[in-house]
Design a protein around this motif. Structure first.
Motif, PDB file in Angstrom:
ATOM      1  N   SER A   1       0.841  -1.205   0.000  1.00  0.00           N
ATOM      2  CA  SER A   1       0.000   0.000   0.000  1.00  0.00           C
ATOM      3  C   SER A   1       0.877   1.257   0.000  1.00  0.00           C
ATOM      4  N   ILE A   2       1.954   1.227   0.756  1.00  0.00           N
ATOM      5  CA  ILE A   2       2.849   2.408   0.824  1.00  0.00           C
ATOM      6  C   ILE A   2       3.565   2.615  -0.517  1.00  0.00           C
ATOM      7  N   PHE A   3       4.150   1.535  -1.039  1.00  0.00           N
ATOM      8  CA  PHE A   3       4.955   1.676  -2.267  1.00  0.00           C
ATOM      9  C   PHE A   3       4.084   2.125  -3.447  1.00  0.00           C
ATOM     10  N   THR A   4       2.882   1.542  -3.580  1.00  0.00           N
ATOM     11  CA  THR A   4       2.056   1.916  -4.746  1.00  0.00           C
ATOM     12  C   THR A   4       1.585   3.362  -4.626  1.00  0.00           C
ATOM     13  N   GLN A   5       1.204   3.764  -3.414  1.00  0.00           N
ATOM     14  CA  GLN A   5       0.725   5.142  -3.277  1.00  0.00           C
ATOM     15  C   GLN A   5       1.848   6.138  -3.569  1.00  0.00           C
ATOM     16  N   ARG A   6       3.033   5.861  -3.025  1.00  0.00           N
ATOM     17  CA  ARG A   6       4.135   6.808  -3.203  1.00  0.00           C
ATOM     18  C   ARG A   6       4.614   6.823  -4.660  1.00  0.00           C
ATOM     19  N   ALA A   7       4.580   5.666  -5.304  1.00  0.00           N
ATOM     20  CA  ALA A   7       4.979   5.628  -6.723  1.00  0.00           C
ATOM     21  C   ALA A   7       4.012   6.477  -7.551  1.00  0.00           C
ATOM     22  N   GLN A   8       2.723   6.369  -7.240  1.00  0.00           N
ATOM     23  CA  GLN A   8       1.739   7.143  -8.009  1.00  0.00           C
ATOM     24  C   GLN A   8       1.888   8.639  -7.769  1.00  0.00           C
ATOM     25  N   GLN A   9       2.267   8.987  -6.548  1.00  0.00           N
ATOM     26  CA  GLN A   9       2.385  10.417  -6.212  1.00  0.00           C
ATOM     27  C   GLN A   9       3.787  10.964  -6.475  1.00  0.00           C
ATOM     28  N   GLY A  10       4.702  10.096  -6.910  1.00  0.00           N
ATOM     29  CA  GLY A  10       6.066  10.540  -7.201  1.00  0.00           C
ATOM     30  C   GLY A  10       6.848  10.901  -5.953  1.00  0.00           C
ATOM     31  N   LEU A  11       6.470  10.342  -4.796  1.00  0.00           N
ATOM     32  CA  LEU A  11       7.160  10.651  -3.535  1.00  0.00           C
ATOM     33  C   LEU A  11       8.248   9.624  -3.270  1.00  0.00           C
ATOM     34  N   PRO A  12       9.360  10.018  -2.611  1.00  0.00           N
ATOM     35  CA  PRO A  12      10.451   9.074  -2.351  1.00  0.00           C
ATOM     36  C   PRO A  12       9.977   7.860  -1.550  1.00  0.00           C
ATOM     37  N   ILE A  13      10.606   6.725  -1.830  1.00  0.00           N
ATOM     38  CA  ILE A  13      10.243   5.462  -1.167  1.00  0.00           C
ATOM     39  C   ILE A  13      11.377   5.021  -0.261  1.00  0.00           C
ATOM     40  N   SER A  14      11.031   4.662   0.999  1.00  0.00           N
ATOM     41  CA  SER A  14      12.046   4.142   1.930  1.00  0.00           C
ATOM     42  C   SER A  14      12.029   2.627   1.904  1.00  0.00           C
ATOM     43  N   VAL A  15      13.220   2.052   1.711  1.00  0.00           N
ATOM     44  CA  VAL A  15      13.368   0.594   1.780  1.00  0.00           C
ATOM     45  C   VAL A  15      14.184   0.290   3.030  1.00  0.00           C
ATOM     46  N   PHE A  16      13.598  -0.514   3.929  1.00  0.00           N
ATOM     47  CA  PHE A  16      14.319  -0.876   5.145  1.00  0.00           C
ATOM     48  C   PHE A  16      15.209  -2.077   4.851  1.00  0.00           C
ATOM     49  N   GLY A  17      16.521  -1.867   4.925  1.00  0.00           N
ATOM     50  CA  GLY A  17      17.464  -2.939   4.582  1.00  0.00           C
ATOM     51  C   GLY A  17      17.786  -2.885   3.091  1.00  0.00           C
ATOM     52  N   ASP A  18      18.282  -4.028   2.573  1.00  0.00           N
ATOM     53  CA  ASP A  18      18.779  -4.026   1.194  1.00  0.00           C
ATOM     54  C   ASP A  18      17.697  -4.322   0.157  1.00  0.00           C
TER      55      ASP A  18
END
Ligand code: NAD
Ligand code: UD1
Length: 307
Positions: free
Chosen positions: A190-207
């Motif tokens: 839910s976080i990744f799809t929303q942020r991708a659609q809004q062009g907002l940076p995505i945080s990945v925890f770990g590698d």
């Protein structure tokens, strides 16, 4: 047609189940404290739906909600593993005391069937690199996982002692419409799809090489309906996953294809208690339930992204 109680029914999975129960002609009570759930997830104008705003940690409220039901889907919980790490005391009220209250209310009112939302989190890291079957040693790494496992044990006690009929499902990672992306504790898709659609940076925890076995909510609801409505259910807990491992990096690549690119990615330290690899062996589920046709990850993502 019967009346069922869905605790946590204003949330992501719960509200999808409520829709299916109403569509099948049943009456539904929802008990939800709206900590994550929303009224707007529910068709409140449906006369067969009765919404109770209340807390599963409140034994009296639970007893009133349970009285006279044909069965209960107990989904109310703080679903975030990280929230339980940050606030074990308060999440325990919802995630364990709530379950005990449901068991006790069912015993008092002679209600037998209960569908319980347990979790793959109870295996901890014991599934590293292999498909996890139900006999895998349990290793709860967080208060969330400990509460879910304790709930399973209590349901089994009430089954043996008081005749409850629990259908216990250990969900792997569920995704789909109505999963709320607005909290940092929300489900990753839910976080990744929303942020991708809004062009907002995505945080990945770990590698980003950690893997999950993603399962579409519509497919899950088909199983929960059987758990509530079947004449008989197996009491042994069952894994709910497709036995397919997808890394966060693969997930991001899929989202990138569908969205025509990705916003900037930031790598942060891995979360405490985060599980590295989680993939279900679902042989036992297949033996006891009619499996829905799988909604593939890409199709589920398309629906979420409105494509
Ligand atoms: P969600 O947060 O959307 O739904 C949980 C609902 O419970 C919310 O509506 C919330 O307001 C309600 N709730 C929380 N505490 C409550 C309380 N004390 N009293 C009454 N209502 C309360 O999350 P979800 O993903 O729909 O999760 C549903 C269930 O499935 C939870 O038990 C969760 O632990 C379990 N689960 C979810 C996943 C997943 O991948 N989403 C995986 C394994 C297990
Ligand atoms: C999820 C469920 C939990 C369930 C478990 C079963 C939620 C919120 N959690 O936990 O209820 O019991 O599956 O397997 O639905 N991540 C990022 N960036 C983000 C958010 C997450 O990198 O912005 C990472 C996390 O560190 C983790 C992975 O994505 O490695 C999945 O996280 P999350 O969606 O919170 O799920 P789980 O912790 O697996």
């Amino acid at each position: 047609m019967a009346e069922f109680l869905v605790t946590g029914g204003a949330g992501f999975i719960g509200s999808n189940l409520v829709d299916a129960l109403l569509a099948a002609g049943h009456r539904v009570r929802v008990l939800d404290n709206l900590s994550m759930g929303k009224r707007s997830n529910l068709p409140l104008d449906n006369p067969r739906l009765h919404f109770i705003e209340g807390d599963v940690a409140d034994a009296e409220v639970v007893a009133q909600a349970v009285a006279g039901c044909a069965g209960v889907a107990h989904l109310a919980a703080v679903a975030s593993v990280q929230a339980s790490v940050d606030d074990p005391v308060s999440t325990h009220q919802s995630n364990f005391i709530g379950t005990l209250n449901v068991c006790e209310a069912m015993r008092q009112h002679g209600v037998r069937r209960v569908v319980y939302a347990s979790s793959a989190a109870i295996y901890g890291n014991n599934g590293e690199g292999v498909a996890i079957d139900e006999a895998t040693a349990k290793a709860p790494l967080t208060p969330y996982a400990s509460d879910k496992l304790a709930g399973e044990h209590y349901l089994d006690f009430y089954r043996r002692q008081h005749g409850l009929e629990p259908a216990v499902f250990r969900f792997f990672n569920i995704f789909g419409p109505r999963q709320d992306p607005s909290s940092p504790y929300s489900g990753v898709i839910s976080i990744f799809t929303q942020r991708a659609q809004q062009g907002l940076p995505i945080s990945v925890f770990g590698d980003g090489e950690q893997t999950r076995d993603f399962f579409y909510v519509g497919d899950l609801v088909a199983l929960l309906m059987q758990g509530l409505l079947s004449e008989q259910v197996v009491s042994d807990p069952l894994n709910v996953g497709w036995s397919q491992a997808v890394s966060l990096n693969q997930l991001l690549a899929e989202i990138g294809v569908l969205c025509g690119g990705l916003p900037p990615l930031t790598h942060l330290p891995a979360r405490a208690g985060d599980i590295r690899h989680s993939r279900a062996d679902n042989t036992r589920l297949q033996a006891h339930y009619r499996m829905p046709q799988q909604t593939p990850l890409r199709e589920g993502l398309r629906q979420l992204l409105g494509l």
